[in-house]
Design a protein around this motif. Structure first.
Motif, PDB file in Angstrom:
ATOM      1  N   GLU A   1     -13.058-110.274  75.452  1.00 28.79           N
ATOM      2  CA  GLU A   1     -12.655-109.014  76.098  1.00 28.79           C
ATOM      3  C   GLU A   1     -13.009-109.088  77.581  1.00 28.79           C
ATOM      4  OE1 GLU A   1     -11.162-105.071  76.485  1.00 28.79           O
ATOM      5  OE2 GLU A   1     -10.976-106.525  74.857  1.00 28.79           O
ATOM      6  N   GLU A   2     -12.005-109.245  78.425  1.00 26.42           N
ATOM      7  CA  GLU A   2     -12.210-109.255  79.864  1.00 26.42           C
ATOM      8  C   GLU A   2     -12.149-107.821  80.397  1.00 26.42           C
ATOM      9  OE1 GLU A   2     -13.001-111.965  81.304  1.00 26.42           O
ATOM     10  OE2 GLU A   2     -12.437-113.446  79.776  1.00 26.42           O
ATOM     11  N   GLN A   3     -13.003-107.505  81.384  1.00 26.51           N
ATOM     12  CA  GLN A   3     -13.055-106.140  81.909  1.00 26.51           C
ATOM     13  C   GLN A   3     -11.855-105.801  82.788  1.00 26.51           C
ATOM     14  OE1 GLN A   3     -15.784-103.539  81.617  1.00 26.51           O
ATOM     15  NE2 GLN A   3     -15.777-104.735  79.746  1.00 26.51           N
ATOM     16  N   GLY A   4     -11.440-106.722  83.642  1.00 26.82           N
ATOM     17  CA  GLY A   4     -10.356-106.413  84.577  1.00 26.82           C
ATOM     18  C   GLY A   4     -10.857-105.585  85.750  1.00 26.82           C
ATOM     19  N   ASP A   5      -9.944-105.249  86.660  1.00 29.30           N
ATOM     20  CA  ASP A   5     -10.308-104.531  87.884  1.00 29.30           C
ATOM     21  C   ASP A   5     -10.473-103.032  87.646  1.00 29.30           C
ATOM     22  OD1 ASP A   5     -10.172-106.911  89.283  1.00 29.30           O
ATOM     23  OD2 ASP A   5      -8.054-106.636  89.806  1.00 29.30           O
ATOM     24  N   GLU A   6     -11.532-102.463  88.219  1.00 29.66           N
ATOM     25  CA  GLU A   6     -11.771-101.006  88.228  1.00 29.66           C
ATOM     26  C   GLU A   6     -11.924-100.420  86.833  1.00 29.66           C
ATOM     27  OE1 GLU A   6      -8.512 -99.405  90.432  1.00 29.66           O
ATOM     28  OE2 GLU A   6      -9.314-100.022  92.359  1.00 29.66           O
ATOM     29  N   ALA A   7     -12.441-101.198  85.889  1.00 31.78           N
ATOM     30  CA  ALA A   7     -12.576-100.700  84.520  1.00 31.78           C
ATOM     31  C   ALA A   7     -13.504 -99.492  84.441  1.00 31.78           C
ATOM     32  CB  ALA A   7     -13.077-101.824  83.604  1.00 31.78           C
ATOM     33  N   GLY A   8     -14.610 -99.517  85.202  1.00 28.53           N
ATOM     34  CA  GLY A   8     -15.555 -98.403  85.159  1.00 28.53           C
ATOM     35  C   GLY A   8     -14.941 -97.099  85.640  1.00 28.53           C
ATOM     36  N   THR A   9     -14.241 -97.144  86.759  1.00 22.24           N
ATOM     37  CA  THR A   9     -13.587 -95.944  87.302  1.00 22.24           C
ATOM     38  C   THR A   9     -12.509 -95.435  86.354  1.00 22.24           C
ATOM     39  OG1 THR A   9     -13.994 -96.725  89.551  1.00 22.24           O
ATOM     40  CG2 THR A   9     -12.309 -95.031  89.262  1.00 22.24           C
ATOM     41  N   LEU A  10     -11.738 -96.361  85.798  1.00 25.19           N
ATOM     42  CA  LEU A  10     -10.686 -95.982  84.859  1.00 25.19           C
ATOM     43  C   LEU A  10     -11.268 -95.338  83.608  1.00 25.19           C
ATOM     44  CD1 LEU A  10      -8.432 -99.131  85.221  1.00 25.19           C
ATOM     45  CD2 LEU A  10      -7.676 -96.779  85.638  1.00 25.19           C
ATOM     46  N   ALA A  11     -12.404 -95.861  83.119  1.00 29.16           N
ATOM     47  CA  ALA A  11     -13.031 -95.305  81.921  1.00 29.16           C
ATOM     48  C   ALA A  11     -13.433 -93.849  82.146  1.00 29.16           C
ATOM     49  CB  ALA A  11     -14.244 -96.142  81.521  1.00 29.16           C
ATOM     50  N   GLU A  12     -13.955 -93.540  83.343  1.00 32.49           N
ATOM     51  CA  GLU A  12     -14.325 -92.161  83.657  1.00 32.49           C
ATOM     52  C   GLU A  12     -13.098 -91.262  83.624  1.00 32.49           C
ATOM     53  OE1 GLU A  12     -16.289 -92.220  87.399  1.00 32.49           O
ATOM     54  OE2 GLU A  12     -17.963 -93.467  86.705  1.00 32.49           O
TER      55      GLU A  12
ATOM     56  N   ASP B   1     -21.074 -95.811  77.766  1.00 36.46           N
ATOM     57  CA  ASP B   1     -20.982 -96.225  79.162  1.00 36.46           C
ATOM     58  C   ASP B   1     -20.091 -97.445  79.332  1.00 36.46           C
ATOM     59  OD1 ASP B   1     -22.752 -94.233  80.086  1.00 36.46           O
ATOM     60  OD2 ASP B   1     -24.481 -95.462  79.537  1.00 36.46           O
ATOM     61  N   ASP B   2     -20.008 -98.275  78.323  1.00 42.65           N
ATOM     62  CA  ASP B   2     -19.250 -99.525  78.394  1.00 42.65           C
ATOM     63  C   ASP B   2     -17.752 -99.216  78.411  1.00 42.65           C
ATOM     64  OD1 ASP B   2     -17.864-101.923  77.770  1.00 42.65           O
ATOM     65  OD2 ASP B   2     -19.670-102.751  76.853  1.00 42.65           O
ATOM     66  N   PRO B   3     -17.025 -99.608  79.457  1.00 47.55           N
ATOM     67  CA  PRO B   3     -15.588 -99.311  79.528  1.00 47.55           C
ATOM     68  C   PRO B   3     -14.790 -99.846  78.340  1.00 47.55           C
ATOM     69  CG  PRO B   3     -16.374-100.039  81.666  1.00 47.55           C
ATOM     70  CD  PRO B   3     -17.496-100.271  80.703  1.00 47.55           C
ATOM     71  N   SER B   4     -15.147-101.027  77.837  1.00 48.77           N
ATOM     72  CA  SER B   4     -14.400-101.573  76.701  1.00 48.77           C
ATOM     73  C   SER B   4     -14.622-100.729  75.455  1.00 48.77           C
ATOM     74  CB  SER B   4     -14.787-103.032  76.447  1.00 48.77           C
ATOM     75  OG  SER B   4     -16.149-103.154  76.100  1.00 48.77           O
ATOM     76  N   VAL B   5     -15.849-100.244  75.270  1.00 44.74           N
ATOM     77  CA  VAL B   5     -16.138 -99.373  74.128  1.00 44.74           C
ATOM     78  C   VAL B   5     -15.340 -98.073  74.254  1.00 44.74           C
ATOM     79  CG1 VAL B   5     -17.932 -98.064  72.926  1.00 44.74           C
ATOM     80  CG2 VAL B   5     -18.426-100.368  73.759  1.00 44.74           C
ATOM     81  N   VAL B   6     -15.316 -97.507  75.459  1.00 41.85           N
ATOM     82  CA  VAL B   6     -14.514 -96.298  75.700  1.00 41.85           C
ATOM     83  C   VAL B   6     -13.050 -96.563  75.338  1.00 41.85           C
ATOM     84  CG1 VAL B   6     -13.602 -94.756  77.483  1.00 41.85           C
ATOM     85  CG2 VAL B   6     -16.028 -95.383  77.489  1.00 41.85           C
ATOM     86  N   SER B   7     -12.531 -97.696  75.789  1.00 37.16           N
ATOM     87  CA  SER B   7     -11.109 -97.988  75.564  1.00 37.16           C
ATOM     88  C   SER B   7     -10.788 -98.084  74.080  1.00 37.16           C
ATOM     89  CB  SER B   7     -10.715 -99.281  76.286  1.00 37.16           C
ATOM     90  OG  SER B   7     -11.208-100.435  75.630  1.00 37.16           O
TER      91      SER B   7
ATOM     92  N   THR C   1     -12.408 -87.493  66.796  1.00 31.50           N
ATOM     93  CA  THR C   1     -12.800 -86.997  68.105  1.00 31.50           C
ATOM     94  C   THR C   1     -14.023 -87.755  68.585  1.00 31.50           C
ATOM     95  OG1 THR C   1     -14.180 -85.278  67.108  1.00 31.50           O
ATOM     96  CG2 THR C   1     -11.911 -84.686  67.651  1.00 31.50           C
ATOM     97  N   LEU C   2     -14.233 -87.802  69.878  1.00 28.49           N
ATOM     98  CA  LEU C   2     -15.402 -88.457  70.449  1.00 28.49           C
ATOM     99  C   LEU C   2     -16.489 -87.429  70.706  1.00 28.49           C
ATOM    100  CD1 LEU C   2     -13.865 -90.857  73.110  1.00 28.49           C
ATOM    101  CD2 LEU C   2     -14.482 -91.350  70.753  1.00 28.49           C
ATOM    102  N   ALA C   3     -17.704 -87.925  70.759  1.00 26.09           N
ATOM    103  CA  ALA C   3     -18.822 -87.062  71.092  1.00 26.09           C
ATOM    104  C   ALA C   3     -18.695 -86.617  72.542  1.00 26.09           C
ATOM    105  CB  ALA C   3     -20.129 -87.804  70.878  1.00 26.09           C
ATOM    106  N   THR C   4     -19.446 -85.585  72.892  1.00 25.46           N
ATOM    107  CA  THR C   4     -19.415 -85.106  74.276  1.00 25.46           C
ATOM    108  C   THR C   4     -20.812 -85.227  74.878  1.00 25.46           C
ATOM    109  OG1 THR C   4     -19.830 -82.854  73.500  1.00 25.46           O
ATOM    110  CG2 THR C   4     -17.542 -83.486  73.834  1.00 25.46           C
ATOM    111  N   GLY C   5     -20.895 -85.031  76.163  1.00 25.05           N
ATOM    112  CA  GLY C   5     -22.189 -85.037  76.834  1.00 25.05           C
ATOM    113  C   GLY C   5     -22.808 -86.419  76.869  1.00 25.05           C
ATOM    114  N   THR C   6     -24.123 -86.471  76.543  1.00 24.29           N
ATOM    115  CA  THR C   6     -24.882 -87.713  76.689  1.00 24.29           C
ATOM    116  C   THR C   6     -24.494 -88.773  75.655  1.00 24.29           C
ATOM    117  OG1 THR C   6     -26.632 -86.802  75.287  1.00 24.29           O
ATOM    118  CG2 THR C   6     -26.849 -86.491  77.665  1.00 24.29           C
ATOM    119  N   ASP C   7     -23.759 -88.406  74.622  1.00 26.59           N
ATOM    120  CA  ASP C   7     -23.417 -89.357  73.576  1.00 26.59           C
ATOM    121  C   ASP C   7     -22.243 -90.258  73.954  1.00 26.59           C
ATOM    122  OD1 ASP C   7     -24.142 -86.876  71.072  1.00 26.59           O
ATOM    123  OD2 ASP C   7     -25.406 -88.494  71.834  1.00 26.59           O
ATOM    124  N   LEU C   8     -21.592 -89.971  75.044  1.00 22.04           N
ATOM    125  CA  LEU C   8     -20.431 -90.768  75.423  1.00 22.04           C
ATOM    126  C   LEU C   8     -20.860 -92.169  75.848  1.00 22.04           C
ATOM    127  CD1 LEU C   8     -18.383 -88.123  77.423  1.00 22.04           C
ATOM    128  CD2 LEU C   8     -17.791 -89.119  75.225  1.00 22.04           C
TER     129      LEU C   8
END
Length: 246
Positions: free
Chosen positions: A140-151, A180-186, A171-178
């Motif tokens: 799994e490659e991150q690619g460009d701007e993955a962190g900003t895109l995940a937000e 941080d890893d962009p690939s996990v978010v995706s 549904t996904l959790a909200t608040g602190t449970d979200l």
């Protein structure tokens, strides 16, 4: 190219890395697969590969739990998938680790597995009691701007969820449970959205995390716009995710 051979479990859905997969296994070929996995010691990964079945291909009916009681069961590991089973499946799947495999008194199985890593289907073998596949695991490659895109995807997903108010599943959790890893978010967002199998498959096959997140952002905005235009939706019914049957 390094490859690995694993048992193959085709489904009418897409499994993503990190996502939990409950299975109700009643077809004999998949019972045989689970019996084989049980030979692996509990402290070692009980790995198999999950691939999505292409549109137009059906899972073969089988004796116990057969959907159509008037149908004649087809036999063999490739039953229902044609002469070349590989053509019946999408080319990228997900390796799964069976955390629990419980055999019921009637010989069927209750299984709980988790997706671990994407894999490309190289070949399919149908000579045994169940299908096996030669697979190339995909990094799994991150690619460009993955962190900003995940937000941005998480913000868009919250809006999407608001339009499905009342739904308690997918549904996904909200608040602190979200995460941080962009690939996990995706992967979480891809699994949680109400999309058909081809759309989910495209997300699984994305060349990198950033590409997947860009596609999700576009899909979320389009889906939210559609939901906003509707007066009401039976959200709980639309998002109910049944146990996968095979």
């Amino acid at each position: 190219m390094t490859t690995v051979r694993l048992p193959l479990f085709p489904l009418n859905s897409v499994l993503f890395p990190g996502l939990v997969l409950p299975l109700n296994v009643f077809e004999e070929r998949y019972r045989a697969l689970m019996r084989d996995l049980l030979k692996t010691p509990e402290e070692e990964p009980r790995r198999f590969a999950v691939v999505a079945i292409r549109d137009g291909h059906e899972v073969a009916p089988s004796s116990p739990g057969m959907p159509d009681p008037t149908a004649t069961p087809q036999r063999g590991p490739a039953a229902g998938f044609g002469e070349d089973p590989a053509r019946a499946f999408h080319g990228v799947g997900c390796v799964a680790d069976a955390a629990t495999i419980r055999e019921r008194a009637d010989g069927t199985f209750e299984v709980l597995a988790t997706g671990t890593t994407r894999a490309r289907l190289v070949s399919v073998e149908a000579s045994g009691a169940f299908l096996t596949a030669e697979l190339e695991e995909l990094p799994e490659e991150q690619g460009d701007e993955a962190g900003t895109l995940a937000e941005g995807v998480l913000r868009a997903f919250r809006q999407y969820q608001k339009r499905l108010a009342g739904a308690r599943e997918r549904t996904l959790a909200t608040g602190t449970d979200l995460p941080d890893d962009p690939s996990v978010v995706s992967y979480l967002v891809a699994a949680a959205m109400m999309l058909d199998t081809p759309a989910k498959q495209r997300l699984l096959q994305a060349p990198d995390t950033a590409s997947r997140l860009r596609d999700e952002l576009e899909l979320l905005r389009a889906e939210t716009a559609i939901l906003r235009s509707l007066p009401s939706l039976p959200a709980a019914d639309l998002t109910r995710a049944p146990t996968s049957l095979n």
